[in-house]
Design a protein around this motif. Structure first.
Motif, mmCIF file in Angstrom:
data_model
loop_
_atom_site.group_PDB
_atom_site.id
_atom_site.type_symbol
_atom_site.label_atom_id
_atom_site.label_comp_id
_atom_site.label_asym_id
_atom_site.label_seq_id
_atom_site.Cartn_x
_atom_site.Cartn_y
_atom_site.Cartn_z
ATOM 1 N N TYR A 53 0.822 -1.207 0.000
ATOM 2 C CA TYR A 53 0.000 0.000 0.000
ATOM 3 C C TYR A 53 0.859 1.261 0.000
ATOM 4 N N LEU A 54 1.917 1.258 0.802
ATOM 5 C CA LEU A 54 2.756 2.452 0.921
ATOM 6 C C LEU A 54 3.765 2.511 -0.224
ATOM 7 N N ASP A 55 3.285 2.859 -1.396
ATOM 8 C CA ASP A 55 4.155 2.991 -2.553
ATOM 9 C C ASP A 55 4.839 4.360 -2.533
ATOM 10 N N ASP A 56 5.586 4.664 -3.583
ATOM 11 C CA ASP A 56 6.324 5.926 -3.643
ATOM 12 C C ASP A 56 5.398 7.138 -3.605
ATOM 13 N N GLU A 57 4.234 7.024 -4.247
ATOM 14 C CA GLU A 57 3.288 8.142 -4.270
ATOM 15 C C GLU A 57 2.755 8.441 -2.864
ATOM 16 N N GLN A 58 2.401 7.388 -2.138
ATOM 17 C CA GLN A 58 1.913 7.571 -0.763
ATOM 18 C C GLN A 58 2.992 8.216 0.105
ATOM 19 N N ARG A 59 4.212 7.727 -0.035
ATOM 20 C CA ARG A 59 5.320 8.263 0.778
ATOM 21 C C ARG A 59 5.618 9.717 0.411
ATOM 22 N N ALA A 60 5.491 10.064 -0.881
ATOM 23 C CA ALA A 60 5.731 11.448 -1.319
ATOM 24 C C ALA A 60 4.694 12.396 -0.714
ATOM 25 N N ASN A 61 3.494 11.880 -0.458
ATOM 26 C CA ASN A 61 2.440 12.697 0.159
ATOM 27 C C ASN A 61 2.544 12.733 1.679
ATOM 28 N N GLY A 62 3.611 12.148 2.228
ATOM 29 C CA GLY A 62 3.831 12.212 3.676
ATOM 30 C C GLY A 62 3.244 11.059 4.463
ATOM 31 N N ASN A 63 2.671 10.099 3.794
ATOM 32 C CA ASN A 63 2.097 8.954 4.497
ATOM 33 C C ASN A 63 3.176 7.891 4.680
ATOM 34 N N ARG A 64 3.262 7.363 5.880
ATOM 35 C CA ARG A 64 4.218 6.295 6.162
ATOM 36 C C ARG A 64 3.719 5.480 7.339
ATOM 37 N N LYS A 65 4.467 4.449 7.693
ATOM 38 C CA LYS A 65 4.061 3.597 8.811
ATOM 39 C C LYS A 65 3.982 4.414 10.091
ATOM 40 N N ASN A 66 3.052 4.009 10.954
ATOM 41 C CA ASN A 66 2.865 4.735 12.203
ATOM 42 C C ASN A 66 2.590 3.753 13.349
ATOM 43 N N GLY A 67 3.440 2.768 13.485
ATOM 44 C CA GLY A 67 3.292 1.835 14.602
ATOM 45 C C GLY A 67 2.265 0.754 14.327
ATOM 46 N N LYS A 68 1.772 0.179 15.427
ATOM 47 C CA LYS A 68 0.830 -0.930 15.323
ATOM 48 C C LYS A 68 -0.277 -0.789 16.351
ATOM 49 N N ASN A 69 -1.413 -1.373 16.024
ATOM 50 C CA ASN A 69 -2.537 -1.472 16.956
ATOM 51 C C ASN A 69 -2.700 -2.924 17.349
ATOM 52 N N ARG A 70 -3.252 -3.139 18.521
ATOM 53 C CA ARG A 70 -3.575 -4.501 18.943
ATOM 54 C C ARG A 70 -5.023 -4.779 18.583
ATOM 55 N N LYS A 71 -5.247 -6.016 18.176
ATOM 56 C CA LYS A 71 -6.586 -6.415 17.769
ATOM 57 C C LYS A 71 -6.827 -7.838 18.258
ATOM 58 N N ARG A 72 -7.951 -8.061 18.888
ATOM 59 C CA ARG A 72 -8.329 -9.403 19.326
ATOM 60 C C ARG A 72 -9.247 -9.988 18.277
ATOM 61 N N LEU A 73 -8.832 -11.118 17.731
ATOM 62 C CA LEU A 73 -9.544 -11.753 16.639
ATOM 63 C C LEU A 73 -10.078 -13.093 17.108
ATOM 64 N N LYS A 74 -11.373 -13.296 16.934
ATOM 65 C CA LYS A 74 -11.992 -14.569 17.321
ATOM 66 C C LYS A 74 -11.880 -15.539 16.151
ATOM 67 N N THR A 75 -11.437 -16.754 16.459
ATOM 68 C CA THR A 75 -11.380 -17.806 15.455
ATOM 69 C C THR A 75 -12.316 -18.924 15.896
ATOM 70 N N ALA A 76 -12.408 -19.944 15.098
ATOM 71 C CA ALA A 76 -13.281 -21.071 15.441
ATOM 72 C C ALA A 76 -12.811 -21.783 16.703
#
Length: 125
Positions: free
Chosen positions: A52-75
């Protein structure tokens, strides 16, 4: 920032053999495949973020910003994932969408099946 531990394949092999011999399920929260599923899902999410973060995204100032925690229910129980995020909050993951808390049963089995057929984590993600 905390260093992510490498996946321990020897521990997976030992635990899998132990659970097979005792007749316990390999899936679920305490199953041998739970850490493997978590690792594969997190690798897939990271791969989506990189794509997702291609050169165009990075040129517009968008970049990685850490991580979120998510609880995912499985079977077979719940998994705590760390999902990547971007500064613009415009990243929409496809494998596990935003605000999605239940992993489709068929997806879980497909991931484990692909790994069982010899596909690498990179190939699956």
């Amino acid at each position: 920032m905390e260093q992510q531990e490498k996946f321990d394949y020897e521990e997976l092999k030992r635990k899998t053999l132990e659970q097979l011999r005792s007749g316990k399920s390999l899936f679920g929260k305490d199953g041998a495949f739970a850490p493997l599923l978590k690792d594969i899902l997190e690798a897939a999410l990271e791969g989506e973020m990189e794509a997702y973060l291609d050169d165009e995204q990075r040129a517009n100032g968008n970049r990685k910003n850490g991580k979120n925690r998510k609880r995912l229910k499985t079977a077979d129980g719940t998994i705590d994932l760390e999902t990547p995020r971007d500064r613009a909050s415009s990243f929409e993951p496809q494998i596990i969408k935003k605000r999605e808390t239940i992993l489709a049963e068929s997806l879980e089995n497909k991931i484990i099946g692909m790994y069982g057929h010899g596909m690498s984590l990179r190939d699956i993600s």
